[in-house]
Design a protein around this motif. Structure first.
Motif, mmCIF file in Angstrom:
data_model
loop_
_atom_site.group_PDB
_atom_site.id
_atom_site.type_symbol
_atom_site.label_atom_id
_atom_site.label_comp_id
_atom_site.label_asym_id
_atom_site.label_seq_id
_atom_site.Cartn_x
_atom_site.Cartn_y
_atom_site.Cartn_z
ATOM 1 N N THR A 160 -41.463 -25.682 47.704
ATOM 2 C CA THR A 160 -41.014 -26.438 46.536
ATOM 3 C C THR A 160 -41.864 -27.687 46.356
ATOM 4 O O THR A 160 -42.478 -28.175 47.310
ATOM 5 C CB THR A 160 -39.550 -26.861 46.700
ATOM 6 O OG1 THR A 160 -39.393 -27.408 48.005
ATOM 7 C CG2 THR A 160 -38.616 -25.701 46.511
ATOM 8 N N LYS B 266 -40.936 -31.026 44.360
ATOM 9 C CA LYS B 266 -40.170 -31.893 43.469
ATOM 10 C C LYS B 266 -41.033 -33.077 43.042
ATOM 11 O O LYS B 266 -41.818 -33.594 43.834
ATOM 12 C CB LYS B 266 -38.909 -32.405 44.183
ATOM 13 C CG LYS B 266 -38.016 -33.223 43.257
ATOM 14 C CD LYS B 266 -36.747 -33.712 43.918
ATOM 15 C CE LYS B 266 -35.850 -34.408 42.881
ATOM 16 N NZ LYS B 266 -34.599 -34.895 43.470
ATOM 17 N N ASN C 35 -42.803 -34.891 46.172
ATOM 18 C CA ASN C 35 -41.946 -35.413 47.240
ATOM 19 C C ASN C 35 -42.691 -35.273 48.577
ATOM 20 O O ASN C 35 -43.149 -34.175 48.908
ATOM 21 C CB ASN C 35 -40.643 -34.602 47.244
ATOM 22 C CG ASN C 35 -39.637 -35.135 48.243
ATOM 23 O OD1 ASN C 35 -39.527 -36.334 48.448
ATOM 24 N ND2 ASN C 35 -38.899 -34.226 48.867
ATOM 25 N N ASP D 158 -41.996 -32.315 50.637
ATOM 26 C CA ASP D 158 -42.424 -31.047 50.046
ATOM 27 C C ASP D 158 -43.915 -30.825 50.288
ATOM 28 O O ASP D 158 -44.369 -29.690 50.464
ATOM 29 C CB ASP D 158 -42.133 -31.024 48.538
ATOM 30 C CG ASP D 158 -40.637 -31.082 48.239
ATOM 31 O OD1 ASP D 158 -39.857 -31.360 49.171
ATOM 32 O OD2 ASP D 158 -40.254 -30.852 47.093
ATOM 33 N N ILE E 278 -38.662 -27.691 39.643
ATOM 34 C CA ILE E 278 -37.653 -27.673 38.592
ATOM 35 C C ILE E 278 -37.690 -29.020 37.893
ATOM 36 O O ILE E 278 -37.572 -30.065 38.549
ATOM 37 C CB ILE E 278 -36.246 -27.417 39.189
ATOM 38 C CG1 ILE E 278 -36.259 -26.116 39.992
ATOM 39 C CG2 ILE E 278 -35.185 -27.381 38.092
ATOM 40 C CD1 ILE E 278 -35.079 -25.960 40.949
ATOM 41 N N GLN F 64 -27.685 -31.299 43.405
ATOM 42 C CA GLN F 64 -28.179 -30.417 44.458
ATOM 43 C C GLN F 64 -27.625 -29.001 44.318
ATOM 44 O O GLN F 64 -28.306 -28.031 44.644
ATOM 45 C CB GLN F 64 -27.833 -30.998 45.834
ATOM 46 C CG GLN F 64 -28.775 -32.108 46.295
ATOM 47 C CD GLN F 64 -28.828 -33.313 45.370
ATOM 48 O OE1 GLN F 64 -27.815 -33.746 44.821
ATOM 49 N NE2 GLN F 64 -30.009 -33.871 45.194
ATOM 50 N N GLY G 106 -38.475 -29.434 51.567
ATOM 51 C CA GLY G 106 -38.376 -30.734 52.237
ATOM 52 C C GLY G 106 -36.960 -30.919 52.744
ATOM 53 O O GLY G 106 -36.031 -30.339 52.205
ATOM 54 N N GLN H 118 -35.383 -33.704 52.554
ATOM 55 C CA GLN H 118 -34.679 -34.546 51.589
ATOM 56 C C GLN H 118 -35.639 -34.987 50.511
ATOM 57 O O GLN H 118 -36.847 -35.026 50.724
ATOM 58 C CB GLN H 118 -33.976 -35.705 52.284
ATOM 59 C CG GLN H 118 -34.648 -37.042 52.357
ATOM 60 C CD GLN H 118 -33.927 -37.954 53.363
ATOM 61 O OE1 GLN H 118 -33.656 -37.592 54.500
ATOM 62 N NE2 GLN H 118 -33.624 -39.152 52.938
ATOM 63 N N SER H 119 -35.085 -35.281 49.334
ATOM 64 C CA SER H 119 -35.945 -35.848 48.301
ATOM 65 C C SER H 119 -35.806 -37.354 48.375
ATOM 66 O O SER H 119 -34.715 -37.874 48.596
ATOM 67 C CB SER H 119 -35.616 -35.302 46.914
ATOM 68 O OG SER H 119 -34.288 -34.880 46.792
ATOM 69 N N GLN I 270 -30.422 -36.891 49.343
ATOM 70 C CA GLN I 270 -29.197 -36.138 49.623
ATOM 71 C C GLN I 270 -29.286 -35.236 50.859
ATOM 72 O O GLN I 270 -28.311 -35.036 51.558
ATOM 73 C CB GLN I 270 -28.806 -35.297 48.398
ATOM 74 C CG GLN I 270 -28.096 -36.101 47.301
ATOM 75 C CD GLN I 270 -26.591 -36.159 47.521
ATOM 76 O OE1 GLN I 270 -26.124 -36.651 48.524
ATOM 77 N NE2 GLN I 270 -25.845 -35.657 46.569
ATOM 78 N N ASN I 271 -30.461 -34.645 51.067
ATOM 79 C CA ASN I 271 -30.611 -33.799 52.256
ATOM 80 C C ASN I 271 -29.646 -32.607 52.224
ATOM 81 O O ASN I 271 -28.875 -32.399 53.161
ATOM 82 C CB ASN I 271 -30.372 -34.680 53.504
ATOM 83 C CG ASN I 271 -30.875 -34.051 54.776
ATOM 84 O OD1 ASN I 271 -30.877 -32.821 54.913
ATOM 85 N ND2 ASN I 271 -31.303 -34.853 55.707
ATOM 86 N N GLN I 272 -29.641 -31.860 51.138
ATOM 87 C CA GLN I 272 -28.645 -30.794 50.978
ATOM 88 C C GLN I 272 -29.200 -29.459 50.474
ATOM 89 O O GLN I 272 -28.660 -28.413 50.829
ATOM 90 C CB GLN I 272 -27.577 -31.230 49.952
ATOM 91 C CG GLN I 272 -26.725 -32.391 50.398
ATOM 92 C CD GLN I 272 -25.793 -32.868 49.296
ATOM 93 O OE1 GLN I 272 -25.755 -32.292 48.208
ATOM 94 N NE2 GLN I 272 -25.061 -33.922 49.575
ATOM 95 N N VAL I 273 -30.215 -29.497 49.622
ATOM 96 C CA VAL I 273 -30.579 -28.294 48.863
ATOM 97 C C VAL I 273 -30.858 -27.082 49.760
ATOM 98 O O VAL I 273 -30.336 -25.989 49.511
ATOM 99 C CB VAL I 273 -31.785 -28.571 47.926
ATOM 100 C CG1 VAL I 273 -32.348 -27.271 47.354
ATOM 101 C CG2 VAL I 273 -31.371 -29.506 46.803
HETATM 102 N N1 LIG Z 1 -36.233 -30.486 41.108
HETATM 103 C C1 LIG Z 1 -36.612 -29.866 42.218
HETATM 104 N N2 LIG Z 1 -37.597 -28.953 42.192
HETATM 105 C C2 LIG Z 1 -37.996 -28.318 43.313
HETATM 106 N N3 LIG Z 1 -37.466 -28.529 44.520
HETATM 107 C C3 LIG Z 1 -36.475 -29.422 44.623
HETATM 108 C C4 LIG Z 1 -35.997 -30.148 43.494
HETATM 109 N N4 LIG Z 1 -35.014 -30.975 43.918
HETATM 110 C C5 LIG Z 1 -34.895 -30.793 45.258
HETATM 111 N N5 LIG Z 1 -35.761 -29.859 45.683
HETATM 112 C C6 LIG Z 1 -35.978 -29.416 47.076
HETATM 113 O O1 LIG Z 1 -34.849 -29.727 47.869
HETATM 114 C C7 LIG Z 1 -35.221 -30.575 48.961
HETATM 115 C C8 LIG Z 1 -34.064 -31.428 49.383
HETATM 116 O O2 LIG Z 1 -33.649 -32.247 48.344
HETATM 117 P P1 LIG Z 1 -32.291 -33.086 48.328
HETATM 118 O O3 LIG Z 1 -31.220 -32.212 48.846
HETATM 119 O O4 LIG Z 1 -32.134 -33.450 46.897
HETATM 120 O O5 LIG Z 1 -32.522 -34.311 49.177
HETATM 121 C C9 LIG Z 1 -36.466 -31.289 48.449
HETATM 122 O O6 LIG Z 1 -37.286 -31.761 49.489
HETATM 123 C C10 LIG Z 1 -37.137 -30.173 47.675
HETATM 124 O O7 LIG Z 1 -37.818 -29.325 48.583
#
Ligand SMILES: Nc1ncnc2c1ncn2[C@@H]1O[C@H](COP(=O)(O)O)[C@@H](O)[C@H]1O
Ligand SMILES: Cc1cc2nc3c(=O)[nH]c(=O)nc-3n(C[C@H](O)[C@H](O)[C@H](O)COP(=O)(O)OP(=O)(O)OC[C@H]3O[C@@H](n4cnc5c(N)ncnc54)[C@H](O)[C@@H]3O)c2cc1C
Lengths: 269, 320
Positions: A10, A12, A40, A43, A66, A97, A119, A121-122, A127-130
């Motif tokens: 990914t 971001k 990010n 990423d 995205i 997320q 990654g 977290q972004s 959030q560290n969830q996706v």
């Molecule tokens: N808009 C996005 N497009 C692509 N990957 C994303 C996006 N948002 C979050 N991610 C992926 O989800 C990970 C964790 O994000 P988060 O849970 O938001 O901290 C990021 O490091 C990205 O790998």
């Protein structure tokens, strides 16, 4: 022999971590003026790891981002580093997320990678969830916080076992993870989701020929509606504010003064 | 009555991870705000000992699941177990401390519960259906008030922002059967970084070194030992392999809030400040008078750390 791998990563689009983030006076968001954007950092580490694995195993890398049209910059960056092709999920407006994970799940079902590296977290949402949501919804294993100090600088470093090792039969991956109190290792059955920590690797610079080549690599466009994902936010940000400032401190001229302040003023020694 | 369910974490040695007591305090606050009961969950090979230990911390009920497959806190086993427990007791809020285990496991439980989740909650306000959670974004440059709009809601707690729960009346311990795992992830090994010093997130004093130490942590460690303190570090130091990764303080490392934080040879990047600016008293030692660390320091000393750290240690020793 090594089995070829298809790896999804990914990219971001986030504010450059060096930028100074300020909240708008009305609390509706951050001040956009003067901000620079990047992939990010976590990423970018995911992209690097995927490229290393595919260099070893052969196979294919696909990068997903995205967001609005502007995320093409991050997709091109990943392709300039060496990723083969890109998937762009076109959506403007806030995404939480659950929405991101739902979209990535659908893309994985379409692309059927052996591994998705995200990654951990972004650096905007923190959030560290996706990756975790996505792994559960896909019914895949997860290895979060993949980490092991590895640079390609010295021979000693190069000869270390990398943090991600795919089994000889191509069916499993062993991952070293950064956890509280040390390093933990898990073994996931493929396909699996891996999320990266900072010390997994040192991402390469995109080489000039890579930047040229990336311009002609394909970007496939998808939409949330086309993927059948409802992206209405389940988490709403009501208000943003600046953190409470610390009260101004003082400079002390020497250790003696510092000691006296710590004893009599702060009373911590 | 609705239920707030908190995951109680065991360390690899089987003892309670103290961050869970702070998560329980946050859970109690949330239970108050939503008119709910506070329940806890303990999962492990043998969960009963820990369940007995925590039942006195203001919990109505502690749910204990003991099974061989729960020995290691894998997201693939503990996540579904938490989700199924939450479903079976009708919990509407499910929380954990924002530790490595909490961050790894709870989003997986949330996914199974179709629950939205807030990470690193620092404050709870409002009541009933209008509970608002405050959490950091952009490495703490922004505080966001967020609302979760799903029937079940998940959250992790930033331990430094809530007091530890205090022992009180003892609740009951109830056994529950965790579902068998459906995803075949295996625990392979855990390599502990052993240290005789106090745990970074629990220490009363933390002495941290940055790139300015050039990898020589002798004076940082000597000062820490004189103070009975934990040792911390910036990312630059961990990346260089000078100290274990586990000592990193910051956005992507540990969050600490000791009584006294001494930063030596650390510039004070926003990502580092994110992990320590809640400390009660901050001392910064840096050669560069313009270093951003001085903006959060109560006491700043513009000096060479190799010169002043030994002086400071001698002064503290003399004051004992
Ligand atoms: N808009 C996005 N497009 C692509 N990957 C994303 C996006 N948002 C979050 N991610 C992926 O989800 C990970 C964790 O994000 P988060 O849970 O938001 O901290 C990021 O490091 C990205 O790998
Ligand atoms: C996604 C992301 C996440 C990050 N997460 C974290 C994190 O969790 N934690 C973290 O710490 N960083 C994190 N960083 C890195 C952060 O941005 C900084 O690069 C890092 O904190 C710098 O470390 P430092 O202060 O030790 O080094 P530097 O910035 O190089 O500072 C060294 C300081 O030492 C001083 N100095 C040099 N010699 C001496 C001497 N003899 N005596 C006294 N002072 C001296 C210098 O004046 C300088 O101010 C992250 C970065 C990114 C992009």
């Amino acid at each position: 022999m090594l089995f070829p791998m298809k790896i999804l990563v990914t990219a971001k689009r986030v504010e450059d971590p060096e930028s100074k983030i300020k909240v708008k006076p009305d609390g509706t968001g951050i001040v956009p003026e003067g901000l620079k954007y990047k992939i990010n950092p976590f990423d970018e580490i995911a992209v690097e790891e995927a490229l290393r694995l595919v260099a070893k195993h052969k196979g294919e890398t696909v990068v997903v981002s995205i967001g609005g049209k502007e995320v093409h910059e991050q997709l091109r960056h990943a392709m300039a580093m060496g990723v083969d092709r890109a998937v762009w999920v076109n959506h403007t407006g806030p995404l939480d997320q659950m929405a991101i994970a739902g979209l990535l799940k659908k893309v994985c079902e379409k692309e059927k990678p052996d591994m998705a590296i995200l990654g951990k977290q972004s650096i905007d949402d923190d959030q560290n969830q996706v990756g975790q949501y996505m792994a559960e919804w896909l019914g895949w294993g997860q290895a979060t916080f993949a980490s092991k100090h590895e640079s390609l600088d010295s021979d000693a470093e190069k000869s270390k076992t990398p943090a991600l090792v795919v089994g000889a039969d191509g069916k499993t991956v062993k991952v070293v993870r950064e956890v509280d109190g040390g390093l933990g290792t898990v073994e996931c059955t493929l396909p699996a989701v891996v999320t990266t920590d900072l010390r997994l690797n040192q991402p390469r610079y995109a080489p000039l020929p890579g930047i040229m080549k990336a311009k002609s690599k394909p970007i496939e466009e998808l939409t949330p509606a086309g993927l059948g994902v409802d992206v209405a936010p389940k988490l709403t940000v009501l208000k943003m504010s600046a953190p409470a400032p610390r009260k101004a401190g003082i400079k002390v001229p020497d250790v003696a003064t510092l000691m006296q302040k710590l004893k009599t003023e702060a009373k911590v020694i | 009555m609705p239920i707030v369910l908190i995951y109680v974490e065991a360390q690899p040695d089987g003892n309670l991870r103290k961050a869970s007591l702070h998560a329980l305090a946050a859970g109690a606050q949330l239970a108050q705000a939503t008119g709910s009961e506070l329940h806890g969950a303990v999962l492990g090979k043998d969960a009963n000992k820990l369940a007995d230990m925590v039942k006195g911390y203001g919990l109505k009920t502690v749910h204990a699941a003991s099974a061989p497959h729960l020995e290691h806190a894998l997201a693939e086993t503990h996540g579904p177990a938490m989700a199924e427990l939450a479903k079976s007791i009708g919990a509407t809020w499910v929380g954990a401390a924002a530790t490595a285990v909490g961050r790894d496991m709870l989003p997986r439980a949330a996914a199974r519960l179709q629950a939205a989740m807030a990470t690193d909650v620092m404050g709870i306000s409002g009541s009933g259906n209008d509970v608002v959670l405050t959490r950091p974004m952009w490495a703490g440059s922004v505080m966001a008030d967020v609302k979760l709009n799903t029937p079940v809601k998940c959250f992790t707690v930033r331990a430094t922002e809530f007091p530890a729960a205090q022992a009180g009346a003892a609740g009951e311990v109830k056994a529950f059967n965790a579902p068998a795992p459906t995803v075949p992830t295996q625990f392979v090994e855990f390599k502990e970084v052993k240290s005789a010093r106090p745990e970074l997130t629990e220490a009363r004093v933390v002495v941290s070194g940055g790139r300015g130490t050039k990898g020589d942590f002798k004076e940082i460690e000597a000062l820490a030992d004189e103070l009975g303190a934990a040792v911390g570090a910036s990312r630059a130091v961990c990346d260089a392999g000078w100290v274990p990764n586990d000592l990193q303080v910051g956005q992507t490392g540990k969050v600490v809030a000791p009584q006294l934080y001494i930063a030596a040879g650390i510039s004070g990047a926003i990502q580092h400040l994110a992990g320590m600016k809640g400390s009660k008293t901050i001392v910064a030692i840096n050669k560069d008078p313009e270093a951003p660390i001085f903006q959060v320091a109560d006491y700043g000393l513009v000096a060479d750390l190799f010169k002043v750290l030994p002086e400071l240690r001698a002064a503290i020793h003399a004051a004992k």
